[in-house]
Design a protein around this motif. Structure first.
Motif, PDB file in Angstrom:
ATOM      1  N   ILE A   1     130.562  26.357  96.039  1.00  0.00           N
ATOM      2  CA  ILE A   1     129.594  27.409  96.929  1.00  0.00           C
ATOM      3  C   ILE A   1     129.636  28.115  97.531  1.00  0.00           C
ATOM      4  CG2 ILE A   1     128.013  27.371  98.569  1.00  0.00           C
ATOM      5  CD1 ILE A   1     128.495  23.992  98.731  1.00  0.00           C
ATOM      6  N   GLU A   2     130.833  28.794  97.620  1.00  0.00           N
ATOM      7  CA  GLU A   2     131.209  29.792  98.255  1.00  0.00           C
ATOM      8  C   GLU A   2     131.255  30.682  96.922  1.00  0.00           C
ATOM      9  OE1 GLU A   2     134.614  29.288 100.468  1.00  0.00           O
ATOM     10  OE2 GLU A   2     133.885  28.773 102.396  1.00  0.00           O
TER      11      GLU A   2
ATOM     12  N   ALA B   1     123.739  27.086  97.643  1.00  0.00           N
ATOM     13  CA  ALA B   1     124.516  28.100  97.052  1.00  0.00           C
ATOM     14  C   ALA B   1     123.260  29.387  97.085  1.00  0.00           C
ATOM     15  CB  ALA B   1     125.541  28.247  96.207  1.00  0.00           C
ATOM     16  N   TYR B   2     122.665  28.970  96.607  1.00  0.00           N
ATOM     17  CA  TYR B   2     121.738  30.135  97.238  1.00  0.00           C
ATOM     18  C   TYR B   2     120.674  30.525  98.254  1.00  0.00           C
ATOM     19  CZ  TYR B   2     123.798  30.841  92.001  1.00  0.00           C
ATOM     20  OH  TYR B   2     124.118  30.710  91.518  1.00  0.00           O
ATOM     21  N   SER B   3     120.464  29.552  98.980  1.00  0.00           N
ATOM     22  CA  SER B   3     120.085  28.751 100.184  1.00  0.00           C
ATOM     23  C   SER B   3     120.907  29.607 101.005  1.00  0.00           C
ATOM     24  CB  SER B   3     119.628  27.696 100.336  1.00  0.00           C
ATOM     25  OG  SER B   3     120.581  27.372 100.664  1.00  0.00           O
ATOM     26  N   GLN B   4     121.381  29.850 100.882  1.00  0.00           N
ATOM     27  CA  GLN B   4     122.329  30.555 102.584  1.00  0.00           C
ATOM     28  C   GLN B   4     122.739  29.946 103.317  1.00  0.00           C
ATOM     29  OE1 GLN B   4     120.423  34.985 101.163  1.00  0.00           O
ATOM     30  NE2 GLN B   4     122.780  35.613 102.762  1.00  0.00           N
TER      31      GLN B   4
ATOM     32  N   ARG C   1     127.858  31.669  95.475  1.00  0.00           N
ATOM     33  CA  ARG C   1     127.212  32.884  96.613  1.00  0.00           C
ATOM     34  C   ARG C   1     127.415  34.371  96.197  1.00  0.00           C
ATOM     35  NH1 ARG C   1     126.978  28.912 101.964  1.00  0.00           N
ATOM     36  NH2 ARG C   1     125.014  28.705 101.463  1.00  0.00           N
TER      37      ARG C   1
ATOM     38  N   ARG D   1     126.800  36.597  98.756  1.00  0.00           N
ATOM     39  CA  ARG D   1     125.723  36.066  99.915  1.00  0.00           C
ATOM     40  C   ARG D   1     126.515  35.804 100.754  1.00  0.00           C
ATOM     41  NH1 ARG D   1     123.677  36.162  94.772  1.00  0.00           N
ATOM     42  NH2 ARG D   1     124.081  33.917  95.347  1.00  0.00           N
ATOM     43  N   LYS D   2     126.319  36.447 101.749  1.00  0.00           N
ATOM     44  CA  LYS D   2     126.596  35.197 103.044  1.00  0.00           C
ATOM     45  C   LYS D   2     125.914  34.460 103.984  1.00  0.00           C
ATOM     46  CE  LYS D   2     130.480  37.378 102.612  1.00  0.00           C
ATOM     47  NZ  LYS D   2     131.751  36.375 101.883  1.00  0.00           N
ATOM     48  N   PRO D   3     126.212  33.161 104.634  1.00  0.00           N
ATOM     49  CA  PRO D   3     125.261  32.462 104.509  1.00  0.00           C
ATOM     50  C   PRO D   3     124.526  32.807 106.083  1.00  0.00           C
ATOM     51  CG  PRO D   3     127.393  31.611 105.371  1.00  0.00           C
ATOM     52  CD  PRO D   3     127.943  32.226 103.639  1.00  0.00           C
TER      53      PRO D   3
ATOM     54  N   GLU E   1     123.649  26.774 105.833  1.00  0.00           N
ATOM     55  CA  GLU E   1     125.167  26.314 106.298  1.00  0.00           C
ATOM     56  C   GLU E   1     125.057  25.086 106.429  1.00  0.00           C
ATOM     57  OE1 GLU E   1     127.563  28.870 109.775  1.00  0.00           O
ATOM     58  OE2 GLU E   1     125.448  27.745 110.245  1.00  0.00           O
TER      59      GLU E   1
END
Length: 204
Positions: free
Chosen positions: A20-21, A3-6, A24, A27-29, A8
């Motif tokens: 995951i959303e 989730a924190y990696s952004q 986040r 923070r958007k992917p 997809e």
């Protein structure tokens, strides 16, 4: 960490995507070319599904006992346990109240203790905890340590490899990493009766 990696991800269940959303938040992917470049560089953590696939490529038996560090949520269990059924988490080892009363640093210390004392150690990402664990294991002479090749996985899948062809290519890639001094080699079969699997996937 997914989730924190952004990054997809595709192929996840609706429930996993929702989890995951939620983690986040705002923070958007990354999208478009930036997302492709980031993944091509091996900067995106493996999902549990991808991890299970790579472990099978390395001939790690599906009945292997595993301690899942850090991650203990829907995404990890949903992606890993259908293939590797003997997965133990902190929530399985500790009773509800004991787990609730354990703050973050203590939880991390528990993970660290298990990881440096395990028969084998596999990391799906490479951050501060992984570096500390790998360094201590090397100092103690515990050389059954493996960092999964994220960049190799992306390169192979982008070439259209799949199935048995991809499994064989992943095996060769990890063997070459160790022969070139980029890791601490596991036995030829990459197998042990007990393996500690460290997931940097801080989900719910």
């Amino acid at each position: 960490m997914v989730a924190y990696s952004q990054c997809e991800y595709s192929g996840l269940s609706p429930a996993s995507i929702e989890a995951i959303e939620a983690a986040r938040g705002d923070r958007k992917p990354w999208t478009g070319e930036l997302a492709r470049v980031w993944r091509k560089r091996g900067k995106c953590p493996f999902t549990p599904n991808e991890t299970a696939f790579v472990l099978q490529a390395l001939s790690i038996p599906t009945n292997t006992n595993m301690y899942l560090a850090a991650g203990d949520g829907l995404v990890e269990i949903e992606g890993l346990k259908p293939t590797y059924t003997n997965v133990v988490t902190k929530s399985a080892l500790l009773r509800g109240e004991d787990l609730l009363n354990m703050h973050g640093n203590t939880r991390a210390a528990l993970d660290y203790y298990v990881l440096i004392n395990s028969d084998s150690y596999v990391a799906t990402f490479f951050r501060n905890m992984d570096k500390m664990v790998a360094a201590m294991r090397a100092y103690e002479g515990l050389h059954n340590t493996l960092f999964l090749g994220r960049r190799a996985y992306v390169e192979m899948t982008s070439k259209g490899l799949d199935g048995k062809e991809l499994l064989q290519a992943l095996w060769v890639a990890h063997k070459e990493d160790f022969s070139m001094g980029r890791g601490s080699a596991l036995p030829d079969c990459f197998c042990e009766t007990v393996i500690s699997l460290y997931f940097l996937l801080y989900m719910i």
